[in-house]
Design a protein around this motif. Structure first.
Motif, PDB file in Angstrom:
ATOM      1  N   ARG A  95       0.865  -1.502  -0.007  1.00 22.59           N
ATOM      2  CA  ARG A  95       0.016   0.115  -0.056  1.00 22.59           C
ATOM      3  C   ARG A  95       0.805   1.347   0.181  1.00 22.59           C
ATOM      4  O   ARG A  95       0.454   2.133  -0.397  1.00 22.59           O
ATOM      5  N   HIS A  96       2.012   1.160   0.713  1.00 19.65           N
ATOM      6  CA  HIS A  96       2.988   2.307   0.754  1.00 19.65           C
ATOM      7  C   HIS A  96       4.352   1.942   0.349  1.00 19.65           C
ATOM      8  O   HIS A  96       4.688   0.804   0.141  1.00 19.65           O
ATOM      9  N   MET A 110       7.044   5.064   4.185  1.00 20.23           N
ATOM     10  CA  MET A 110       5.887   5.167   5.140  1.00 20.23           C
ATOM     11  C   MET A 110       5.817   3.566   5.768  1.00 20.23           C
ATOM     12  O   MET A 110       5.473   3.394   7.007  1.00 20.23           O
TER      13      MET A 110
END
Length: 504
Positions: free
Chosen positions: A218-219, A223
């Motif tokens: 997702r990152h 992150m």
């Protein structure tokens, strides 16, 4: 103008506070006089992670550098999180077993509010973990495994049928993909009561999404590093780790399955049935406390981790085992001879009881898990200050993160002579007794070991037993030597294993 100046001063002050905090973090071991490698500002000691180097390589190189120091632990920066990198097996035993009450937490990021699928048993800490572990402990008993056994064998029979069809078309097969389809169908059936049919449908959704879990992020690394380094802060900020399409798929499957079974009163005596039972009943803990049943979010998270852990670890282990058996035909012949002997004693039937007699095949699986450790390390966190026995200058402070480098321990020549060689005899009862109990950690150890280890080993054992009984595996010009691992995957993964397969 005055407001701009004030905002500028505030920004400078905040940056100074952040810089000081990061400096304090990245000088943690230097201030304490603990040996360590100088950390990268963002990646810590994980330089090249998920791009050029896989986690197993990073962990192994670090262990090899410091292992001869005879220190109980050295410093390691997991992104910006200072971690005690354990080198001594006796200290590992204290952490995992003897002093478990002080090291029961992992300190891994999860967010049950914004990312409920991440709040599964593998990640949870504190009372949440204890309550959930207690609730789920009855799920993987020998009795439950025996009940799921016929379903598992029926999927294995389908694997053999598909293999016979494919061998007639081409003697060289991509075996890693085939065993992945087998474990997907097993877990899909046992966990969700769904016939995935991925053995025959190459575009099966369960298989496609299952593979993406370990690759899709997702990152980016920045992150991801924030979530790893500052899990409490990340939770307060509402950060989410699981990609939205992964969440959506499993949420849809689980919620629809639970709703249908409760509405139609459907029972399949599988893992999902057991979770639904826990949803609708209170549980009395060992201390007498009574807690409510599982929430639908908890069911989602546990079904997710059961599927992912059972699918990836078992299929990888099967693939690597077949690769080594193809490279060592005398070991493969010994496994096949044991199979025939055991089946003769059980009227040519694969029964739950017969699997207990496949001792050499079990040694093959254990050696495979040593040589190809799927998850590179174990995470723990200290609840209270801990002075290492015999080393008063080495202190694990309260809240300190801990890394036990299981994959590196498995390749330590002082524990396993000729560690790169495939030798199942290492796991005979006599040889195993000579080693520390924490010298083999593919499933962890102590009260926080893998709750599904019995199911995972049973799945791999049945699949391998039927494959070896029906087919001969050997190397061919397309067989990679050595195997090349995918650096983008956290677990030990290869893109494929090509073997020559002949019906016996």
């Amino acid at each position: 103008m005055e407001l701009t100046y004030i905002l500028f001063q505030v920004a400078v002050a905040l940056l100074a506070i952040v810089a000081y905090h990061v400096y304090r973090r990245l000088s943690y071991f230097k201030r304490r006089g603990i040996p360590h490698d100088p950390p990268h500002l963002f990646q810590g000691n994980l330089q090249g992670i998920l791009t050029k180097r896989h986690m197993h390589e990073i962990i192994g190189d670090y262990y090899d550098k410091y292992q001869e120091s005879k220190l109980p632990f050295v410093g390691f920066y997991f992104f910006q999180k200072p971690s005690a990198f354990i080198l001594d097996l006796e200290l590992a035993k204290h952490i995992l077993i003897k002093d478990f009450s002080n090291f029961s937490d992992k300190g891994i990021f999860y967010n049950e509010k914004d990312d409920p699928i991440s709040a599964h048993l593998f990640n949870l800490d504190g009372p949440q973990w204890r309550v959930l572990r207690n609730k789920l402990s009855s799920t993987f008993t020998a009795g439950k495994m025996k009940f799921m056994y016929p379903t598992l064998v029926s999927v294995a029979d389908e694997l053999i049928a598909v293999m016979h069809e494919k061998v007639k078309q081409n003697s060289v097969l991509e075996i890693r993909d085939l065993v992945s389809r087998f474990t997907v169908d097993v877990i899909g059936t046992c966990a969700f009561g769904i016939k995935c049919n991925s053995l025959r449908d190459e575009s099966a959704e369960f298989l496609t999404v299952g593979k993406r879990v370990f690759l899709d992020k997702r990152h980016g690394s920045f992150m991801s590093g924030v979530m790893q380094s500052y899990p409490k802060l990340a939770r307060r900020l509402g950060l989410v780790r699981t990609p939205s399409h992964i969440q959506a798929f499993y949420k849809r499957i689980v919620y629809e399955t639970v709703a249908l079974r409760e509405k139609e009163n459907i029972r399949r005596n599988d893992f999902m049935d057991l979770l639904i039972e826990m949803k609708n009943q209170k549980v009395t803990l060992d201390n007498g406390d009574v807690v409510s049943g599982l929430s639908i979010e908890e069911i989602l998270a546990q079904a997710f981790i059961f599927f992912i852990a059972g699918f990836e670890t078992s299929s990888s282990t099967m693939g690597y085992a077949l690769y080594e058996l193809a490279r060592h035909p005398h070991i493969q012949d010994k496994v096949r001879a044991e199979l025939e002997e055991v089946l003769e004693q059980h009227d040519q039937q694969f029964t739950y009881e017969s699997t207990k007699d496949l001792k050499y095949l079990n040694q093959v699986i254990c050696e495979t898990l040593r040589l190809y450790t799927i998850v590179p390390h174990l995470d723990r966190k200290a609840n209270k200050r801990f002075v290492v026995p015999g080393h008063p200058n080495f202190v694990i402070e309260a809240g300190q993160s801990i890394i036990i480098p299981s994959s590196a321990i498995h390749h330590d020549p002082n524990i396993y002579p000729e560690p790169s060689e495939f030798q199942p005899e290492r796991f005979s009862a006599e040889e195993s007794a000579k080693r520390s109990s924490v010298a083999w950690l593919p499933f962890g150890d102590g009260p926080r070991n893998c709750i599904g280890l019995r199911f995972g080993k049973m799945q791999a054992l049945i699949g391998l037993a039927l494959l070896i009984r029906n087919f001969k595996f050997s190397t061919c010009p397309k067989t990679a030597d050595p195997l090349v691992y995918n650096p983008k995957s956290f677990v030990l993964a290869v893109d494929g294993i090509q073997l020559k397969v002949e019906a016996v």
